[in-house]
Design a protein around this motif. Sequence first.
Motif: not given
Length: 462
Positions: A147, A149, A209, A220, A222, A224-225, A270, A272, A358
Amino acid sequence: MAETSPTGAAPEEAEAFLAAHPGIEAVDILLHDSNGVGRGKIIRRHELLALYRQGRHLPISILGLDIVGEDVHETGLIWDAGDADMRAWPVPGTLAALHGTVPARAELFLSQHHLDGAPMLSDPRHALSAQVAAMAELGLHPTAAFELEFFLLEPERDGGGRLQPARDVLDGRRSGRTEVYSVDHLIGMQPLFADVYAAAGLAGITVETLISEYAPGQYELTLRHRDDVVRAADDLVRLKRIVRAQARAHGVLACFMAKPFADQAGSGMHLHLGLRDGEGRNALAEAPGAGWTDALRHAIGGVLATMAESMLVFAPHANSWRRFARGSYAPVSPSWGANNRSVAVRVPAGEVDARRIEHRLSGVDANPYLVAAAVLAGMRKGLVERLDPGPETTGDAYRDGRGADMPRDWAAAIDAATNSTFLGQALGEEMRRTLVAVKAAEHARVARAVPDVDYELYLHRV
């Protein structure tokens, strides 16, 4: 004569790209240093095929620079090595067109190798690749997403020399309020973010997002994995460059400092991380109705046990340490829990098949390749040694204060990294030595500087 690329890059990739993009005139070629800063050159279109066939000589000193691009001789990568050339090779799949450049340009990531093709181990990409390979020896394959920020600021400071949140690019409005999760607030920056999404699409990364975050001018995005953790780190450094470029095109400044405002929230990065087994199953997922799996607990236990030694990776700059404060959404202790944003390692709520951890410690100023390498190495240590993470934190993790073994500041983090056997294993001893030398040089630079607060406190009083 073409040589075999140690990265697996093939000239056909470049040929296909050039055929599909006849208007591309130049290519930014980037090698990422210990700070995650992309350094390299802009080559012309006709040079690209030669780069794929033969690599490109770049000085070893590129990987021994501090945050402002000054040589750090203590790395051993400058005159000790005669500032010799190594050979950089394209990273397959990272050649992409850039959005909105005139004349049209592309971007390509490189990795650094010795002249005989062996990995040059002060390249952060190799540190992460080694940890992915080590996890594969356990039959496990990590998935990841970051993520991002950041703040959007005015290019010029106010009359008092203070940073200012950017005016909306749509109509020039400015809000001094937090506006957290306000969708209407995002409308004013939509032209800028439309260009960010367009640029990400050209780069082949999926940005998802968009959020108005917990400070004026903070946002922020995000990602995709990815099933490939190294590519997830690529996504993050590429997205930072995209945001910076598109912000500049719209007349505002993208800020990736961890803590640009003393009285506002800082910016995190962050991470994940999930684990899949050889059959593609989620190795951390519990059976319906069951408690946490041993694999999840042990992985968390390893991350917590190695957190203190790894803090220089997660908080690599003087400004990074200003982000850690109670109630700030930045964790201050080696804690874990489910669906809890006050802890350092969070198990997010959601579907069991998406079970993951996370990691919330890192600031947005950290190097994502090194962050992912250190966290993966911690997870692996926990799995192999079956480490217990201790009791799960419920409620406010800030009430417990900082862990006794956690470094208190940047200098203590440098000392911890200097003496860390774990970090030498996690990053590779050469990468650990380079990182520590660069950070020690930067610390000395900051320590010599006289900050404005010294004049405010002492000029007329002592």
